[in-house]
Motif scaffolding. Structure first.
Motif, PDB file in Angstrom:
ATOM      1  N   TYR A 245      -5.939   4.054 -10.239  1.00  0.00           N
ATOM      2  CA  TYR A 245      -5.935   2.771  -9.512  1.00  0.00           C
ATOM      3  C   TYR A 245      -6.228   1.620 -10.463  1.00  0.00           C
ATOM      4  O   TYR A 245      -6.822   1.806 -11.522  1.00  0.00           O
ATOM      5  CB  TYR A 245      -6.953   2.779  -8.363  1.00  0.00           C
ATOM      6  CG  TYR A 245      -8.385   2.874  -8.829  1.00  0.00           C
ATOM      7  CD1 TYR A 245      -9.167   1.740  -8.991  1.00  0.00           C
ATOM      8  CD2 TYR A 245      -8.951   4.105  -9.121  1.00  0.00           C
ATOM      9  CE1 TYR A 245     -10.471   1.824  -9.432  1.00  0.00           C
ATOM     10  CE2 TYR A 245     -10.256   4.195  -9.562  1.00  0.00           C
ATOM     11  CZ  TYR A 245     -11.014   3.064  -9.716  1.00  0.00           C
ATOM     12  OH  TYR A 245     -12.309   3.148 -10.160  1.00  0.00           O
TER      13      TYR A 245
ATOM     14  N   ILE B 211      -7.118  -2.405  -9.367  1.00  0.00           N
ATOM     15  CA  ILE B 211      -7.194  -3.379  -8.284  1.00  0.00           C
ATOM     16  C   ILE B 211      -7.757  -4.693  -8.822  1.00  0.00           C
ATOM     17  O   ILE B 211      -8.928  -4.770  -9.198  1.00  0.00           O
ATOM     18  CB  ILE B 211      -8.061  -2.865  -7.122  1.00  0.00           C
ATOM     19  CG1 ILE B 211      -7.530  -1.513  -6.641  1.00  0.00           C
ATOM     20  CG2 ILE B 211      -8.083  -3.874  -5.977  1.00  0.00           C
ATOM     21  CD1 ILE B 211      -8.393  -0.816  -5.639  1.00  0.00           C
TER      22      ILE B 211
ATOM     23  N   ALA C  63     -13.228  -4.953   0.223  1.00  0.00           N
ATOM     24  CA  ALA C  63     -12.030  -4.134   0.020  1.00  0.00           C
ATOM     25  C   ALA C  63     -10.928  -4.685   0.915  1.00  0.00           C
ATOM     26  O   ALA C  63     -10.991  -4.542   2.135  1.00  0.00           O
ATOM     27  CB  ALA C  63     -12.318  -2.678   0.348  1.00  0.00           C
ATOM     28  N   TYR C  64      -9.933  -5.318   0.293  1.00  0.00           N
ATOM     29  CA  TYR C  64      -8.810  -5.885   1.042  1.00  0.00           C
ATOM     30  C   TYR C  64      -7.637  -4.910   1.128  1.00  0.00           C
ATOM     31  O   TYR C  64      -6.688  -5.158   1.861  1.00  0.00           O
ATOM     32  CB  TYR C  64      -8.342  -7.203   0.412  1.00  0.00           C
ATOM     33  CG  TYR C  64      -7.922  -7.084  -1.049  1.00  0.00           C
ATOM     34  CD1 TYR C  64      -6.673  -6.575  -1.398  1.00  0.00           C
ATOM     35  CD2 TYR C  64      -8.784  -7.472  -2.065  1.00  0.00           C
ATOM     36  CE1 TYR C  64      -6.288  -6.459  -2.724  1.00  0.00           C
ATOM     37  CE2 TYR C  64      -8.411  -7.357  -3.398  1.00  0.00           C
ATOM     38  CZ  TYR C  64      -7.169  -6.855  -3.715  1.00  0.00           C
ATOM     39  OH  TYR C  64      -6.797  -6.735  -5.028  1.00  0.00           O
ATOM     40  N   TRP C  65      -7.701  -3.788   0.426  1.00  0.00           N
ATOM     41  CA  TRP C  65      -6.574  -2.875   0.308  1.00  0.00           C
ATOM     42  C   TRP C  65      -6.602  -1.724   1.313  1.00  0.00           C
ATOM     43  O   TRP C  65      -5.694  -0.905   1.334  1.00  0.00           O
ATOM     44  CB  TRP C  65      -6.496  -2.304  -1.106  1.00  0.00           C
ATOM     45  CG  TRP C  65      -7.778  -1.676  -1.556  1.00  0.00           C
ATOM     46  CD1 TRP C  65      -8.141  -0.359  -1.414  1.00  0.00           C
ATOM     47  CD2 TRP C  65      -8.865  -2.332  -2.181  1.00  0.00           C
ATOM     48  NE1 TRP C  65      -9.406  -0.175  -1.918  1.00  0.00           N
ATOM     49  CE2 TRP C  65      -9.874  -1.378  -2.404  1.00  0.00           C
ATOM     50  CE3 TRP C  65      -9.108  -3.645  -2.584  1.00  0.00           C
ATOM     51  CZ2 TRP C  65     -11.088  -1.679  -3.003  1.00  0.00           C
ATOM     52  CZ3 TRP C  65     -10.316  -3.944  -3.178  1.00  0.00           C
ATOM     53  CH2 TRP C  65     -11.293  -2.973  -3.382  1.00  0.00           C
ATOM     54  N   HIS C  66      -7.621  -1.650   2.145  1.00  0.00           N
ATOM     55  CA  HIS C  66      -7.632  -0.612   3.182  1.00  0.00           C
ATOM     56  C   HIS C  66      -8.452  -1.086   4.380  1.00  0.00           C
ATOM     57  O   HIS C  66      -9.185  -2.058   4.310  1.00  0.00           O
ATOM     58  CB  HIS C  66      -8.159   0.731   2.643  1.00  0.00           C
ATOM     59  CG  HIS C  66      -9.645   0.792   2.456  1.00  0.00           C
ATOM     60  ND1 HIS C  66     -10.519   1.026   3.497  1.00  0.00           N
ATOM     61  CD2 HIS C  66     -10.426   0.666   1.349  1.00  0.00           C
ATOM     62  CE1 HIS C  66     -11.755   1.051   3.043  1.00  0.00           C
ATOM     63  NE2 HIS C  66     -11.729   0.821   1.740  1.00  0.00           N
TER      64      HIS C  66
ATOM     65  N   ASN D 250     -17.405   0.246  -0.298  1.00  0.00           N
ATOM     66  CA  ASN D 250     -16.377  -0.681   0.179  1.00  0.00           C
ATOM     67  C   ASN D 250     -16.812  -1.290   1.503  1.00  0.00           C
ATOM     68  O   ASN D 250     -17.240  -0.574   2.411  1.00  0.00           O
ATOM     69  CB  ASN D 250     -15.057   0.041   0.417  1.00  0.00           C
ATOM     70  CG  ASN D 250     -14.338   0.488  -0.832  1.00  0.00           C
ATOM     71  OD1 ASN D 250     -13.190   0.888  -0.744  1.00  0.00           O
ATOM     72  ND2 ASN D 250     -14.974   0.451  -1.985  1.00  0.00           N
TER      73      ASN D 250
END
Length: 169
Positions: free
Chosen positions: A110, A112, A130-133, A146
């Motif tokens: 990963y 990010i 955490a904007y990715w999940h 997160n």
């Protein structure tokens, strides 16, 4: 500990950390006596903090919940996502070491950028947005804690460097 990627530089601008890249480490297995001693130290620290008026953060891995406290009074609680089995979140007594509005998180699988509201509490382990999940409540991270971005901002604004962080099973 096994380093999963090379060390990167921190940027310091006018005494404010702007952005950085951090490594993720895998934790070695701990013996039963070490685990028992750590558990005792955690319980002792929680008891002392609840008798104080100090701000502190508790992360409960079994419930995937972070609670921000002031002494014995809960201030704020949120559901989080902590480390997976192969990349666990370390348990123990820590404190916020640094705060960055954004950081870059990288590992073998990963990369990010612009991870918001990052508060490092033990080496490369951090509480961050955490904007990715949206899988909060499920252990899916590489060891960090997160938090949804809006909750991460509130915690970031509330906590300061030196705020105790207790991570327990």
């Amino acid at each position: 500990m096994k380093c999963l990627n090379p060390v990167a530089m921190m940027l310091l601008v006018s005494t404010t950390l702007i952005s950085t890249t951090f490594n993720v480490y895998s934790a070695p297995a701990l013996s039963e006596p070490v685990l028992m001693a750590r558990s005792s130290a955690i319980a002792t620290k929680i008891s002392a903090l609840k008798k104080s008026n100090q701000r502190w953060i508790e992360i409960d891995l079994s419930s995937q919940r972070l609670t921000a406290w002031q002494g014995k009074t809960p201030y704020y609680a949120v559901i989080v996502s902590t480390g997976k089995d192969l990349t666990p979140t370390l348990t123990g007594v820590f404190e916020i070491q640094s705060k960055l509005r954004t950081a870059r998180m990288q590992g073998d699988d990963y990369d990010i950028p612009d991870v918001p509201y990052t508060m490092f509490y033990s080496g490369s382990y951090a509480i961050h947005g955490a904007y990715w999940h949206r899988s909060f409540g499920t252990p899916i991270s590489h060891g960090c804690v997160n938090v949804a971005v809006d909750h991460a901002k509130r915690l970031f604004d509330w906590a300061s460097v030196g705020t105790p962080v207790i991570v327990r099973e």
